[in-house]
Write an enzyme that holds these catalytic residues in place. Structure first.
Site, PDB file in Angstrom:
ATOM      1  N   HIS A   4       2.388  -4.076  -4.000  1.00 19.57           N
ATOM      2  CA  HIS A   4       2.386  -2.758  -3.419  1.00 19.57           C
ATOM      3  C   HIS A   4       3.523  -1.940  -3.712  1.00 19.57           C
ATOM      4  CE1 HIS A   4       0.038  -4.620   0.204  1.00 19.57           C
ATOM      5  NE2 HIS A   4      -0.670  -4.041  -0.625  1.00 19.57           N
TER       6      HIS A   4
ATOM      7  N   GLU B 191       7.000  -0.765  -2.261  1.00 17.65           N
ATOM      8  CA  GLU B 191       8.093  -1.678  -1.594  1.00 17.65           C
ATOM      9  C   GLU B 191       9.020  -1.963  -2.666  1.00 17.65           C
ATOM     10  OE1 GLU B 191       5.014  -4.775  -0.083  1.00 17.65           O
ATOM     11  OE2 GLU B 191       4.112  -2.876   0.912  1.00 17.65           O
TER      12      GLU B 191
ATOM     13  N   ARG C  43       0.891   3.127  -2.578  1.00 17.03           N
ATOM     14  CA  ARG C  43       0.859   1.648  -2.200  1.00 17.03           C
ATOM     15  C   ARG C  43      -0.102   1.026  -3.166  1.00 17.03           C
ATOM     16  NH1 ARG C  43       0.331  -2.115   2.364  1.00 17.03           N
ATOM     17  NH2 ARG C  43      -1.657  -3.133   2.378  1.00 17.03           N
TER      18      ARG C  43
ATOM     19  N   HIS D 255       7.271  -8.782  -0.223  1.00 16.77           N
ATOM     20  CA  HIS D 255       6.821  -7.335   0.147  1.00 16.77           C
ATOM     21  C   HIS D 255       7.872  -6.868   0.976  1.00 16.77           C
ATOM     22  CE1 HIS D 255       2.169  -7.859  -0.285  1.00 16.77           C
ATOM     23  NE2 HIS D 255       2.573  -8.820  -0.627  1.00 16.77           N
TER      24      HIS D 255
ATOM     25  N   GLU E 261       7.935 -10.469   4.011  1.00 13.00           N
ATOM     26  CA  GLU E 261       8.208  -8.831   4.375  1.00 13.00           C
ATOM     27  C   GLU E 261       9.677  -8.693   4.573  1.00 13.00           C
ATOM     28  OE1 GLU E 261       5.820  -6.579   4.227  1.00 13.00           O
ATOM     29  OE2 GLU E 261       3.798  -7.442   4.530  1.00 13.00           O
TER      30      GLU E 261
END
Lengths: 224, 359
Positions: free
Chosen positions: B89, B92, B149, B220, B294
């Protein structure tokens, strides 16, 4: 009628807890006082006939600049079915509300009330996550203003954060308040969408933030 | 004679001195645009030619080369492997920063840390610093593109919008939950599974070597989560308990570094249901330990994580990733060592008993 204990780290509990933070920031924040969710300890959810779904929770809240943490109880009622509108929130966080930022607020207020030029700023934070220190209170003010929108728009299917303040334009006023036109970007974690909003707000130390107008904008062309 | 040697030494020191002055240290704690990351990859390969090679394994829609760094000691044998990709993405940015930091860390560590040296002998690390290169470049274009994104392939048919969400495009329960078939949606899953070149590159490369991979980590931001398969609420990984146990231990390791809490669980439990993720695809190929990281933060700055936080974010994530990698390694290799040791003891004891009997 159905009453269940939720797993506090699972998303339904986390989404409901976030709404409490939007409420706290819109009611009790200042350009020098911003709250974030620390931990969700316990959540109980119950369907309330003809009203919606009520989440009762024990959470801890942290004030971002001073790092104070307080454990609070809170309730969030999401309207369902026939009922429309924003979630209704109640909290018991008292200690955090007592954090005094009045002198800093007064200094900021005086500085911008007496300046000859009106403030104009963009991209807080910038692409690198940077905010100039003297712009931080205005980023914070944007976060508080955004909390009004995020509170109004929150459902059990959303999880909002303010992604960025894209533009601030200070407007002249006749009265005691400072007035700003804010363009902000919200990020909804659940849909992953970036949603632009325009907010017209006033601020003064005695009154805090008041939102005069709020309007959702169409998505930016470059993000389509 | 001594004067001659002395002169050579002076010349040598001068040469070294000049070389040192000309080299600029790469700043791992700043965000870098794509050309700098590409140059950095070349530099890393030049600096560590014995252990690093660059592999081109695909092309993006805009025809850019998708490259990874293969890092490991060359033993001549077929080796087990670890996969790490960053930047699926585009917005990020902390993710590519982490991949670069990770590479630097393992290359520094293997010279001094016996454990890392052992892992470098037994494993190859395949690290893709930026997978969605077109998207990443787009986020550097100007202030209005920073929060892009998806990738940059054009929409199908009459659609005027761009991009497919690469992490919804993999062939893993594709098009079922947590997606949109609206090409303008930020979670548009593409026209069909693996329709996107970037997803295809991963699928082809990893797919043709799937039995080699012990571990597939995809990086991410934001949210401070370690996600285990599957994204679809009706499917549970056969080794769910193991994934959770190792994930929770990794989160403990993360917390020890700077006190940050990372939540561990499946997407449908701790975030939202979704399908077509690279992690789910990898697990379905049989790769046992697959995780989505994440990274920081929890929404205060979100995608625009301040550069001052790059170092602590990378340090804690490294700790977590290393835990998972070490577990995967030890399960495969030290298990064999333990078995050999047990066998040896059995033989010794048997001989001892036999000897006693004989005596």
């Amino acid at each position: 009628m159905t009453n269940e204990e939720l797993n506090p780290i699972h998303y339904p509990a986390q989404r409901a807890a976030k709404v409490v933070l939007h409420y706290l920031n819109s009611r009790c924040g200042s350009p020098y006082k911003l709250f974030e969710l620390q931990t969700v300890y316990r959540v109980n959810a119950e369907d309330v006939a003809d009203s919606g779904r009520k989440y009762r929770m024990e959470i801890s809240v942290k004030e971002m600049f001073g790092n104070t943490v307080e454990k609070c109880s809170a309730e969030v009622l999401f309207p369902r079915g026939e009922q429309q509108g924003s979630p209704k929130v109640q909290t018991s966080c008292e200690e955090l509300l007592k954090i005094n930022t009045k002198s800093q607020e007064e200094a900021l207020y005086q500085q911008y009330k007496t300046r000859h030029s009106l403030l104009s700023a963009q991209n807080l934070p910038d692409s690198y996550g940077h905010i100039e220190p003297d712009m931080t209170p205005f980023w914070c003010l944007g976060a508080l203003a955004s909390s009004f929108v995020m509170l109004a728009e929150s459902t059990e299917e959303t999880l909002y954060n303010m992604a960025q303040v894209t533009n601030i334009t200070q407007l002249a006023t006749e009265d005691d308040r400072l007035k700003f036109d804010y363009h902000i970007l919200l990020h909804d974690v659940v849909s992953q969408e970036i949603i632009p909003w325009n907010l017209l707000i006033t601020w003064s130390p005695p009154e805090g933030v008041k939102v005069l107008q709020m309007k959702q904008l169409p998505p930016h062309q470059k993000l389509l | 004679m001594l004067n001659f040697v002395g002169l050579s030494l002076v010349v040598l020191i001068s040469a070294v001195g000049v070389a040192t002055i000309e080299r600029v240290e790469y700043d791992y704690y700043k965000y870098h645009p794509m050309p700098e990351i590409t140059n950095w990859m070349d530099q890393i390969q030049r600096d560590y030619p014995d252990v690093v090679s660059i592999i081109n394994y695909g092309q993006t829609y805009e025809k850019r080369n998708i490259n990874l760094l293969k890092i490991g000691l060359n033993t001549g044998a077929k080796k087990k492997a670890i996969w790490m990709d960053c930047g699926i993405h585009a917005r990020e940015w902390i993710a590519p920063a982490f991949c670069q930091y990770f590479v630097r860390q393992i290359l520094q560590a293997y010279k001094t840390d016996p454990k890392m040296e052992e892992m470098m002998k037994n494993l190859d690390f395949y690290v893709t610093p930026v997978l969605n290169i077109d998207g990443y470049i787009y986020t550097w274009k100007d202030n209005s593109t920073r929060l892009w994104r998806k990738n940059r392939s054009p929409g199908p048919g009459n659609c005027t919008c761009y991009g497919t969400d690469l992490n919804r495009n993999f062939d893993a329960n594709w098009g079922t939950v947590g997606i949109s078939f609206n090409c303008c949606s930020i979670i548009y899953c593409g026209s069909k599974p693996t329709s996107e070149l970037e997803a295809q590159a991963v699928t082809d490369f990893v797919g043709s070597r799937k039995d080699d991979f012990l571990c597939f980590l995809t990086i991410h931001s934001y949210g401070q989560l370690l996600l285990v398969p599957y994204g679809h609420p009706n499917f549970t990984a056969s080794n769910y308990n193991e994934l959770m146990e190792v994930g929770l231990a990794a989160a403990e390791a993360i917390k020890k570094v700077h006190g940050m809490n990372y939540t561990v669980g499946t997407s449908p439990d701790v975030l939202y249901p979704n399908s077509g993720s690279s992690r789910d695809w990898a697990r379905m190929q049989g790769i046992p330990l697959t995780y989505t990281f994440e990274l920081r933060d929890k929404g205060q700055y979100g995608f625009e994580l301040p550069e001052e936080q790059i170092q602590p974010a990378c340090e804690e994530a490294y700790s977590g990733a290393l835990h998972i990698i070490t577990y995967a390694h030890d399960k495969t290799f030290n298990g064999a060592v333990a078995t050999a040791a047990a066998t040896l003891w059995t033989v010794v004891l048997a001989v001892g008993v036999t000897s006693t009997t004989l005596m």
